[in-house]
Design a protein around this motif. Structure first.
Motif, PDB file in Angstrom:
ATOM      1  N   TYR A  31     -29.067-100.765  91.824  1.00 46.68           N
ATOM      2  CA  TYR A  31     -30.170-101.091  92.739  1.00 46.68           C
ATOM      3  C   TYR A  31     -29.881-102.393  93.492  1.00 46.68           C
ATOM      4  O   TYR A  31     -30.135-102.499  94.687  1.00 46.68           O
ATOM      5  N   HIS A  32     -29.344-103.365  92.776  1.00 43.17           N
ATOM      6  CA  HIS A  32     -29.132-104.668  93.415  1.00 43.17           C
ATOM      7  C   HIS A  32     -27.989-104.639  94.423  1.00 43.17           C
ATOM      8  O   HIS A  32     -28.044-105.349  95.421  1.00 43.17           O
ATOM      9  N   THR A  33     -26.988-103.789  94.171  1.00 40.87           N
ATOM     10  CA  THR A  33     -25.849-103.766  95.100  1.00 40.87           C
ATOM     11  C   THR A  33     -26.035-102.667  96.141  1.00 40.87           C
ATOM     12  O   THR A  33     -26.335-102.949  97.294  1.00 40.87           O
ATOM     13  N   LYS A  34     -25.954-101.411  95.697  1.00 44.18           N
ATOM     14  CA  LYS A  34     -26.084-100.304  96.657  1.00 44.18           C
ATOM     15  C   LYS A  34     -27.452-100.325  97.352  1.00 44.18           C
ATOM     16  O   LYS A  34     -27.572-100.086  98.553  1.00 44.18           O
ATOM     17  N   GLY A  35     -28.493-100.637  96.570  1.00 41.03           N
ATOM     18  CA  GLY A  35     -29.847-100.623  97.135  1.00 41.03           C
ATOM     19  C   GLY A  35     -30.229-101.933  97.807  1.00 41.03           C
ATOM     20  O   GLY A  35     -31.333-102.062  98.310  1.00 41.03           O
ATOM     21  N   ARG A  36     -29.344-102.906  97.787  1.00 44.64           N
ATOM     22  CA  ARG A  36     -29.594-104.211  98.433  1.00 44.64           C
ATOM     23  C   ARG A  36     -30.894-104.860  97.943  1.00 44.64           C
ATOM     24  O   ARG A  36     -31.604-105.498  98.717  1.00 44.64           O
ATOM     25  N   GLU A  37     -31.218-104.681  96.661  1.00 39.35           N
ATOM     26  CA  GLU A  37     -32.508-105.155  96.158  1.00 39.35           C
ATOM     27  C   GLU A  37     -32.433-106.610  95.656  1.00 39.35           C
ATOM     28  O   GLU A  37     -32.588-106.913  94.482  1.00 39.35           O
ATOM     29  N   ILE A  38     -32.185-107.471  96.622  1.00 41.79           N
ATOM     30  CA  ILE A  38     -32.186-108.909  96.347  1.00 41.79           C
ATOM     31  C   ILE A  38     -33.195-109.523  97.303  1.00 41.79           C
ATOM     32  O   ILE A  38     -33.201-109.178  98.488  1.00 41.79           O
ATOM     33  N   GLY A  39     -34.072-110.391  96.792  1.00 41.43           N
ATOM     34  CA  GLY A  39     -35.132-110.941  97.631  1.00 41.43           C
ATOM     35  C   GLY A  39     -34.567-111.569  98.907  1.00 41.43           C
ATOM     36  O   GLY A  39     -33.710-112.440  98.830  1.00 41.43           O
ATOM     37  N   SER A  40     -35.041-111.113 100.083  1.00 40.68           N
ATOM     38  CA  SER A  40     -34.447-111.620 101.322  1.00 40.68           C
ATOM     39  C   SER A  40     -34.904-113.048 101.599  1.00 40.68           C
ATOM     40  O   SER A  40     -34.206-113.794 102.268  1.00 40.68           O
ATOM     41  N   VAL A  41     -36.067-113.449 101.081  1.00 45.00           N
ATOM     42  CA  VAL A  41     -36.503-114.850 101.219  1.00 45.00           C
ATOM     43  C   VAL A  41     -36.241-115.589  99.918  1.00 45.00           C
ATOM     44  O   VAL A  41     -35.682-116.684  99.898  1.00 45.00           O
ATOM     45  N   PHE A  71     -34.504-101.701  82.651  1.00 43.83           N
ATOM     46  CA  PHE A  71     -33.835-102.881  82.104  1.00 43.83           C
ATOM     47  C   PHE A  71     -32.341-102.643  81.903  1.00 43.83           C
ATOM     48  O   PHE A  71     -31.594-103.580  81.671  1.00 43.83           O
ATOM     49  N   ASP A  72     -31.951-101.369  81.989  1.00 44.37           N
ATOM     50  CA  ASP A  72     -30.547-101.039  81.776  1.00 44.37           C
ATOM     51  C   ASP A  72     -29.676-101.726  82.852  1.00 44.37           C
ATOM     52  O   ASP A  72     -29.882-101.537  84.053  1.00 44.37           O
ATOM     53  N   GLU A  73     -28.716-102.538  82.380  1.00 39.08           N
ATOM     54  CA  GLU A  73     -28.002-103.417  83.317  1.00 39.08           C
ATOM     55  C   GLU A  73     -27.205-102.684  84.380  1.00 39.08           C
ATOM     56  O   GLU A  73     -27.174-103.119  85.527  1.00 39.08           O
ATOM     57  N   SER A  74     -26.594-101.552  83.986  1.00 32.71           N
ATOM     58  CA  SER A  74     -25.752-100.920  85.006  1.00 32.71           C
ATOM     59  C   SER A  74     -26.623-100.222  86.054  1.00 32.71           C
ATOM     60  O   SER A  74     -26.301-100.248  87.244  1.00 32.71           O
ATOM     61  N   SER A  75     -27.766 -99.631  85.651  1.00 36.87           N
ATOM     62  CA  SER A  75     -28.630 -99.047  86.704  1.00 36.87           C
ATOM     63  C   SER A  75     -29.195-100.153  87.576  1.00 36.87           C
ATOM     64  O   SER A  75     -29.271-100.013  88.800  1.00 36.87           O
ATOM     65  N   LEU A  76     -29.574-101.268  86.940  1.00 32.84           N
ATOM     66  CA  LEU A  76     -30.125-102.365  87.742  1.00 32.84           C
ATOM     67  C   LEU A  76     -29.099-102.842  88.761  1.00 32.84           C
ATOM     68  O   LEU A  76     -29.447-103.104  89.917  1.00 32.84           O
ATOM     69  N   GLU A  77     -27.847-102.883  88.317  1.00 28.22           N
ATOM     70  CA  GLU A  77     -26.821-103.365  89.240  1.00 28.22           C
ATOM     71  C   GLU A  77     -26.676-102.442  90.453  1.00 28.22           C
ATOM     72  O   GLU A  77     -26.493-102.894  91.576  1.00 28.22           O
TER      73      GLU A  77
END
Ligand code: IMP
Ligand code: MG
Length: 339
Positions: free
Chosen positions: A242-252, A234-240
């Motif tokens: 994952y979402h940016t470097k790890g591209r973890e945004i739903g592709s659909v 839940f930690d916002e900076s680690s999540l970020e």
């Protein structure tokens, strides 16, 4: 022979990339996709990024024909757009009984709070179309769509003749074990089973011709909808990260994916139920310092420790798959194959 690519977690393990790599480097005559357009597969090559809901990820190999089986669900306009984008008009083959999701089905699903709120459905209408098919109501089959008439072909016959000729087939599964209707975390699951034997049945293939089953894992788990996730971050900076470097945004779905720790239990079940013979690990570059590493010895201690834990897990679980592919970045070429 047939090779199958399966998801070992909650979807989005990088099956698209692994299937693209295998197909590009291998000599498969056919790359087959089953399942619905709720599952997006991403393929990147030389800076070109393709997010595919319909076309099999093996399209990058111009010698591979692309097949949608009777257990594939798509939408005519989405499919035709992807055919255009990938330039694959001349090598697409569709089973007459693949289903075309109608706008009414999409709307019905999107209007159903049970699907959208409780289950977190992607809202493509897949669940509604599957429901109509199971209830033997009218559904739209590919054979009934004039725009697709040039692509229609008896898929089981085609594929089984190819096997008889000694040709190879890559079967690209969708989603992962945690989302399986039968073996997943009910009710937070999709509308079908998501394991190797079902993919075969959905394509019109049988189990005797299978050579390898690849199960794909990331060093962590993501989920776009609700449902269990061990040690969720839940930690916002680690999540970020994952979402940016790890591209973890739903592709659909375009939703930011939830992130949790690697789950040994679901990995073990994925190996077991899919009868995996090979393991592919993606997103190893999420451990700092492992981008584009070309040799196993050169991974950082943290990455190596994770990879060793995968080997240990495999020793415990039948049929003891070999760690065989490691993906070190998004591009198809950022891939290490272990001998
Ligand atoms: P549905 O299959 O669209 O009804 O979604 C059911 C659940 O599975 C929801 O939580 C979705 O977010 C999730 N889901 C469906 N398809 C995928 C996928 O391809 N990747 C990840 N999650 C998915
Ligand atoms: Mg996906």
């Amino acid at each position: 022979m047939i090779d199958i690519v399966c998801g070992g977690q909650a979807g989005d393990e990088g099956k698209g990339k692994i299937a693209a790599y295998l197909s590009y480097k291998g000599n498969y005559s056919y790359c087959v996709r089953v399942g619905g357009p709720n599952a997006g597969h991403t393929v990147e090559q030389d800076g070109h990024k393709y997010t595919l809901k319909n076309i099999p990820s093996g399209f990058l190999n111009p010698n591979t024909k692309l097949v949608l089986g009777a257990g594939a669900y798509t939408k005519t306009d989405w499919l035709l757009k992807e055919v255009e984008l990938t330039g694959t008009k001349d090598r697409l083959i569709i089973d007459p009984y693949a289903v075309l999701i109608t706008d009414e089905e999409t709307k019905a699903e999107q209007d159903a709070a049970h699907f959208m709120k409780h289950i977190g459905s992607v809202g493509t209408g897949l669940g509604q179309a599957v429901k109509n098919r199971i209830e033997r109501r009218q559904v739209k089959f590919a054979k009934d769509e004039p725009l697709l008439k040039d692509f229609i072909c008896e898929v089981p016959e085609l594929l089984n003749k190819a096997l008889d000729n000694g040709e190879h087939i890559l079967l690209e599964g969708t989603q992962g074990i945690k989302l399986s209707l039968l073996h997943g975390e009910y009710p937070f699951v999709t509308s079908r089973d998501t394991t190797a034997s079902t993919f075969l049945g959905e394509a019109g293939l049988g189990p005797k011709s299978v050579r390898d089953v690849y199960v794909v894992f990331k060093p962590y788990i993501t989920r776009v909808g609700p449902g269990p996730l061990e040690k969720e971050i839940f930690d916002e900076s680690s999540l970020e990260t994952y979402h940016t470097k790890g591209r973890e945004i739903g592709s659909v779905s375009k939703r930011l994916r939830r992130v949790g720790a690697f789950e040994k239990r679901s990995a073990a079940r994925a190996i077991m139920i899919n009868n995996a013979t090979k393991i592919a690990i993606t997103h190893i570059d999420m451990f700092e310092g492992n981008n584009a590493v070309k040799k196993y010895e050169d991974f950082t201690a943290e990455a190596k420790q994770f990879l060793e834990s995968i080997k240990e897990l495999s020793k415990e679980i039948y049929p003891h798959p070999a760690l065989s592919i490691i993906s070190t970045g998004a591009d198809m070429e950022d891939t290490l194959v272990l001998k």
